[in-house]
Design a protein around this motif. Structure first.
Motif, PDB file in Angstrom:
ATOM      1  N   THR A  14       0.858  -1.197   0.000  1.00  0.00           N
ATOM      2  CA  THR A  14       0.000   0.000   0.000  1.00  0.00           C
ATOM      3  C   THR A  14       0.889   1.240   0.000  1.00  0.00           C
ATOM      4  OG1 THR A  14      -1.714  -1.225   1.145  1.00  0.00           O
ATOM      5  CG2 THR A  14      -1.825   1.185   1.285  1.00  0.00           C
ATOM      6  N   HIS A  15       2.004   1.157   0.720  1.00  0.00           N
ATOM      7  CA  HIS A  15       3.098   2.107   0.557  1.00  0.00           C
ATOM      8  C   HIS A  15       4.224   1.343  -0.143  1.00  0.00           C
ATOM      9  CE1 HIS A  15       1.156   4.284   4.128  1.00  0.00           C
ATOM     10  NE2 HIS A  15       0.832   4.896   3.004  1.00  0.00           N
ATOM     11  N   GLY A  16       4.570   1.775  -1.350  1.00  0.00           N
ATOM     12  CA  GLY A  16       5.428   0.964  -2.223  1.00  0.00           C
ATOM     13  C   GLY A  16       6.847   0.790  -1.739  1.00  0.00           C
ATOM     14  N   ASN A  17       7.272   1.574  -0.739  1.00  0.00           N
ATOM     15  CA  ASN A  17       8.641   1.449  -0.233  1.00  0.00           C
ATOM     16  C   ASN A  17       8.687   0.759   1.129  1.00  0.00           C
ATOM     17  OD1 ASN A  17       7.515   3.447   1.286  1.00  0.00           O
ATOM     18  ND2 ASN A  17       8.933   5.074   0.662  1.00  0.00           N
ATOM     19  N   GLU A  18       7.581   0.115   1.499  1.00  0.00           N
ATOM     20  CA  GLU A  18       7.554  -0.667   2.742  1.00  0.00           C
ATOM     21  C   GLU A  18       7.569  -2.142   2.343  1.00  0.00           C
ATOM     22  OE1 GLU A  18       5.202   2.911   5.087  1.00  0.00           O
ATOM     23  OE2 GLU A  18       4.260   0.927   5.021  1.00  0.00           O
ATOM     24  N   LEU A  19       8.770  -2.698   2.328  1.00  0.00           N
ATOM     25  CA  LEU A  19       8.983  -3.956   1.610  1.00  0.00           C
ATOM     26  C   LEU A  19       8.517  -5.202   2.356  1.00  0.00           C
ATOM     27  CD1 LEU A  19      12.405  -3.400  -0.190  1.00  0.00           C
ATOM     28  CD2 LEU A  19      10.115  -2.660  -0.830  1.00  0.00           C
ATOM     29  N   THR A  56       8.659   3.929  -4.014  1.00  0.00           N
ATOM     30  CA  THR A  56       8.292   5.163  -3.315  1.00  0.00           C
ATOM     31  C   THR A  56       7.032   4.880  -2.508  1.00  0.00           C
ATOM     32  OG1 THR A  56       7.004   5.822  -5.249  1.00  0.00           O
ATOM     33  CG2 THR A  56       9.218   6.759  -5.043  1.00  0.00           C
ATOM     34  N   ARG A  57       6.720   5.775  -1.583  1.00  0.00           N
ATOM     35  CA  ARG A  57       5.514   5.593  -0.778  1.00  0.00           C
ATOM     36  C   ARG A  57       4.272   5.589  -1.679  1.00  0.00           C
ATOM     37  NH1 ARG A  57       4.069   6.173   4.676  1.00  0.00           N
ATOM     38  NH2 ARG A  57       2.078   7.148   5.128  1.00  0.00           N
ATOM     39  N   TYR A  58       4.238   6.507  -2.619  1.00  0.00           N
ATOM     40  CA  TYR A  58       3.089   6.604  -3.540  1.00  0.00           C
ATOM     41  C   TYR A  58       3.551   7.215  -4.839  1.00  0.00           C
ATOM     42  CZ  TYR A  58       3.214  11.287  -1.466  1.00  0.00           C
ATOM     43  OH  TYR A  58       3.617  12.507  -1.010  1.00  0.00           O
ATOM     44  N   LEU A 108      -0.456  -4.563   5.616  1.00  0.00           N
ATOM     45  CA  LEU A 108       0.893  -4.737   6.171  1.00  0.00           C
ATOM     46  C   LEU A 108       1.781  -3.535   5.878  1.00  0.00           C
ATOM     47  CD1 LEU A 108       1.487  -8.440   5.032  1.00  0.00           C
ATOM     48  CD2 LEU A 108       0.285  -7.594   7.064  1.00  0.00           C
ATOM     49  N   HIS A 109       2.275  -2.916   6.943  1.00  0.00           N
ATOM     50  CA  HIS A 109       3.132  -1.731   6.815  1.00  0.00           C
ATOM     51  C   HIS A 109       4.396  -1.908   7.625  1.00  0.00           C
ATOM     52  CE1 HIS A 109       0.222   1.181   4.961  1.00  0.00           C
ATOM     53  NE2 HIS A 109      -0.567   0.170   5.275  1.00  0.00           N
ATOM     54  N   SER A 110       5.385  -1.061   7.302  1.00  0.00           N
ATOM     55  CA  SER A 110       6.542  -0.930   8.186  1.00  0.00           C
ATOM     56  C   SER A 110       6.716   0.547   8.488  1.00  0.00           C
ATOM     57  CB  SER A 110       7.795  -1.512   7.542  1.00  0.00           C
ATOM     58  OG  SER A 110       8.128  -0.814   6.373  1.00  0.00           O
ATOM     59  N   THR A 111       7.453   0.829   9.552  1.00  0.00           N
ATOM     60  CA  THR A 111       7.686   2.213   9.949  1.00  0.00           C
ATOM     61  C   THR A 111       9.170   2.411  10.224  1.00  0.00           C
ATOM     62  OG1 THR A 111       7.292   3.830  11.712  1.00  0.00           O
ATOM     63  CG2 THR A 111       6.910   1.536  12.278  1.00  0.00           C
ATOM     64  N   ILE A 167      -1.173  -3.277  10.336  1.00  0.00           N
ATOM     65  CA  ILE A 167      -0.055  -3.796  11.120  1.00  0.00           C
ATOM     66  C   ILE A 167       1.167  -2.934  10.816  1.00  0.00           C
ATOM     67  CG2 ILE A 167       1.463  -5.786  11.464  1.00  0.00           C
ATOM     68  CD1 ILE A 167      -1.009  -7.492  10.529  1.00  0.00           C
ATOM     69  N   GLU A 168       1.799  -2.406  11.844  1.00  0.00           N
ATOM     70  CA  GLU A 168       2.985  -1.547  11.690  1.00  0.00           C
ATOM     71  C   GLU A 168       4.138  -2.189  12.447  1.00  0.00           C
ATOM     72  OE1 GLU A 168       3.689   1.177  10.078  1.00  0.00           O
ATOM     73  OE2 GLU A 168       1.776   2.192   9.639  1.00  0.00           O
ATOM     74  N   VAL A 169       5.254  -2.394  11.754  1.00  0.00           N
ATOM     75  CA  VAL A 169       6.411  -3.005  12.386  1.00  0.00           C
ATOM     76  C   VAL A 169       7.656  -2.166  12.073  1.00  0.00           C
ATOM     77  CG1 VAL A 169       7.870  -5.066  12.457  1.00  0.00           C
ATOM     78  CG2 VAL A 169       5.389  -5.320  12.332  1.00  0.00           C
TER      79      VAL A 169
END
Ligand code: ZN
Length: 296
Positions: A14-19, A56-58, A108-111, A167-169
């Motif tokens: 969903t954010h393209g740079n959160e692998l 990129t994020r978007y 699924l996200h990362s931070t 989910i943020e990790v």
């Protein structure tokens, strides 16, 4: 008897740079049996292929702020992500329908912020909270962050069906895969799927009545000069300390000249999403939350 869950969606990219999410979906695509359960169908997809391609994020705007009811119904909005959001809404929703195509979305996200394992939940929906409580029981180090988001109407992809959350990790830099957090995220995904299997077969041992949460109170921007440029950085004391309990007088920022800027709000708020790279453009240096136990 519970109303059965028929279809659960796992979304990544969903954010393209959160692998983490991108590669977990790759893994499940290669071996769908990993997420196959007996009592419901699991659906998974990459959501923002354009942003993933560019890492990129978007492409034009933040996809995960694009699922408001108004935006989805506004045909004059034609950016890459606006069009994408409408397509995804048809696949998973449509939002607001009594009969959405999927019953639950875990996104699924990362931070880049060091906040470990977190569920960000922005709904009053009872089932979503039961899932979160179950995951918290299985994975005690996980934090639950209750956040309605930074737009009026809930704009997250997880708001398409009645139930779902993000989910943020982290911390994970943008565009980076981290093995430890990849497997931790996968563990959360599997725990959620386990919940639905138990739920559908009436084997859950209990109904959860209470949960400890971090309830968002406000976001805090960086100190800025007259030119609107940031003129102070997150203080090193906070940098690696997600869910940091703040007391009056604690240094929270430090100017470029090394002068501390101290916390002046009420004692006992907790700082999280500290120094998240993607939030610089949103004017958010950190979120402040109240820690509380709520009844479910
Ligand atoms: Zn994200």
């Amino acid at each position: 008897m519970n109303k059965k869950i028929k279809k659960v969606a796992i979304t990544g990219g969903t954010h393209g740079n959160e692998l983490t999410g991108v590669y977990l979906i790759n893994k499940f695509t290669k071996n769908p049996n990993l997420v196959k359960k007996g009592s419901f169908e699991t659906f998974f997809m990459h959501t923002n292929l354009g942003a993933m391609k560019q890492c990129t994020r978007y492409v034009e705007k933040d996809l995960n702020r694009t699922f408001t009811k108004n935006g989805l119904n506004d045909s004059t909005l034609t950016s890459y992500e606006d069009v994408l959001a409408k397509e995804i809404n048809q696949k998973l929703g449509p939002k607001g329908s009594d009969n959405t195509n999927v019953d639950f979305v875990m996104d699924l996200h990362s931070t880049t912020s060091n906040m470990g394992l977190s569920i960000c939940i922005s709904t009053e929906d009872k089932l979503s909270w039961q899932v979160a409580a179950y995951v918290k029981e299985c994975i005690p180090e996980l934090h639950i962050f209750s956040w309605k988001g930074d737009t009026g109407d809930t704009s997250f992809i997880s708001s398409i069906p009645p139930s779902g959350f993000t989910i943020e990790v982290g911390s994970i830099p943008q565009g980076v895969l981290r093995a430890d957090m990849f497997f931790e995220t996968e563990r959360i995904v599997q725990t959620i799927l386990d919940f639905f299997e138990l739920y559908n077969t009436n084997k859950l041992e209990k109904t959860y009545t209470q949960i400890e949460i971090y309830d968002n109170v406000k976001t805090v921007d960086f100190p800025r000069g007259e030119d609107d440029n940031i003129n102070a950085m997150v203080h090193p004391n906070l940098q690696e300390n997600g869910y940091f309990e703040l007391k009056k007088g604690d240094p929270v920022f430090v100017t470029l000249d090394g002068e501390n800027i101290c916390y002046e709000d009420k004692d006992g708020l907790y700082a999280l999403f500290i120094n998240e790279a993607a939030y610089y453009e949103k004017g958010v240096a950190m979120c402040l939350a109240d820690k509380k136990v709520i009844e479910l």
